[in-house]
Enzyme design. Structure first.
Site, mmCIF file in Angstrom:
data_model
loop_
_atom_site.group_PDB
_atom_site.id
_atom_site.type_symbol
_atom_site.label_atom_id
_atom_site.label_comp_id
_atom_site.label_asym_id
_atom_site.label_seq_id
_atom_site.Cartn_x
_atom_site.Cartn_y
_atom_site.Cartn_z
ATOM 1 N N TYR A 59 26.218 11.640 58.409
ATOM 2 C CA TYR A 59 26.058 12.912 57.697
ATOM 3 C C TYR A 59 25.425 12.655 56.319
ATOM 4 C CZ TYR A 59 27.291 16.901 54.804
ATOM 5 O OH TYR A 59 27.238 17.950 53.917
ATOM 6 N N LYS A 119 21.525 13.607 54.752
ATOM 7 C CA LYS A 119 21.255 14.348 53.509
ATOM 8 C C LYS A 119 20.345 13.530 52.582
ATOM 9 C CE LYS A 119 23.698 18.072 54.155
ATOM 10 N NZ LYS A 119 23.156 19.428 54.076
ATOM 11 N N SER A 133 24.623 16.661 49.245
ATOM 12 C CA SER A 133 26.055 16.380 49.307
ATOM 13 C C SER A 133 26.399 15.120 48.537
ATOM 14 C CB SER A 133 26.430 16.194 50.778
ATOM 15 O OG SER A 133 27.672 15.561 50.887
#
Ligand code: UDP
Length: 329
Positions: free
Chosen positions: A141, A145, A117
């Site tokens: 988040y 990643k 991402s």
């Protein structure tokens, strides 16, 4: 060998990928725990309900269906939720992914395609963002990643597990055939929420902050159509299967749209008023995220078809109009 394990293949991106694989002569073997995925989408190949950290299930799948590669879409993906429940994100996105990778090493499966991402970059220091931009994620988040990308780097060196990390900007739109679409529960993403407002299912769309350092004060994102995203994975798969090296690639359209612009485009696509109101900023949101995808174009031969948001919105609106309750019966 044309089998590809699609972990999280019943979700938004995974299901479009399974359809794309099947259309291109591969057999998508879908593994999904259906926490967020929809059973209705798993029609493109064999389906296994379960978790990616279930080693015995993975062994069973690999012995029944020898796979050429694994694609991994089974991550939690809500920035806001990751700020409030980081443990949930590190457990699923990192720990469970590590279990999957360990199983792959044991089974000698050496090709992995990872849904990474743009959130790994954090606040951009320059735009458009290239792959070597500093990586300073500002939410759990994004950190989850980045951690997996680092694990993949080490696994390549130690075990020869080759991988391609595809760093998505904002995935949007729906299958142009109208068969698949975006249906999260709960829904938190901007475009589906706007379209639910257009359908009268929500009284208004909340704009998360209008005091960002952008021309209209709202956050700017780079939206990429789901089919173009799937196409990039297919090219990445073919790159690995021909024995070329892995790496990291941004996937976006190099064009930014503010939240207010997205709402305007949705108003013209739907011919609906779509009431909007400004509320507090959502913690963890960078002001601007715009991709440079030149590396993917050059190395993978990727050429996105849906390069403007109007066309992307059209496919999303068609699906939402025809499926006002999403995949719910
Ligand atoms: N956003 C918003 N209202 C919403 C949902 C999202 O203003 O109800 C904004 C959000 O702050 C971000 C952009 O829309 O700037 C895209 O958010 P989304 O959750 O769709 O994707 P993300 O960028 O988090 O991957």
């Amino acid at each position: 060998m044309k089998n590809v394990l699609v972990v999280g293949g019943a979700g938004y991106i995974g299901s479009h990928m399974a359809k794309c694989l099947s259309a291109n002569g591969y057999v998508p073997i879908v593994l999904d725990n259906l926490d967020h995925g929809s059973r209705q989408t798993t029609k493109f190949g064999p389906f296994f309900e379960g978790s990616m950290n279930d080693a015995s299930l993975l062994q069973k799948i690999f012995s029944e269906y020898p796979v050429a590669a694994v694609m991994h879409f089974a991550a939690f993906c809500y920035v806001g939720e990751s700020m409030k429940q980081p443990a949930k994100y590190y457990q699923n996105n990192v720990v469970n992914t590590l279990a999957l990778l360990e199983c792959m090493v044991e089974e000698n499966i050496s090709n992995f395609i990872f849904s990474s991402s743009c959130s790994i970059y954090g606040e951009p220091v320059e735009t458009p963002i290239t792959e070597d931009h500093p990586k300073k994620p500002i939410n759990p988040y994004g950190r989850s990643k980045l951690m997996v990308e680092q694990i993949l780097h080490d696994f390549r060196q130690a075990y020869g597990l080759e991988s391609i990390c595809l760093r998505y900007f904002n995935a949007a739109g729906a299958d142009p055939d109208g068969e698949l679409g975006e249906d999260h529960d709960p829904e938190t993403h901007l475009i589906p929420l706007i379209l639910k407002t257009a359908l009268g299912q929500r009284p208004h769309i909340d704009i998360f902050g209008d005091d960002y350092p952008t021309p209209d004060g709202t956050c700017i994102r780079d939206y990429i159509h789901i089919e173009d995203l799937a196409q990039a994975h297919l090219l990445a798969l073919e790159r690995l299967l021909t024995g070329l090296s892995g790496g990291q690639y941004n996937l976006g359209n190099a064009t930014g749209y503010s939240v207010k612009q997205v709402i305007e485009i949705a108003r013209s696509a739907t011919n609906e008023e779509i009431p909007a109101r400004v509320v507090e900023r959502r913690p963890g949101d960078p002001a601007v995220l715009i991709s440079s995808s030149e590396k993917a174009m050059k190395d993978l031969g990727w050429k996105p078809k849906f390069t403007d948001l109007e066309a992307i919105m059209e496919t999303a609106w068609t699906w939402h109009k025809n499926n006002p309750n999403g995949y719910a019966p």
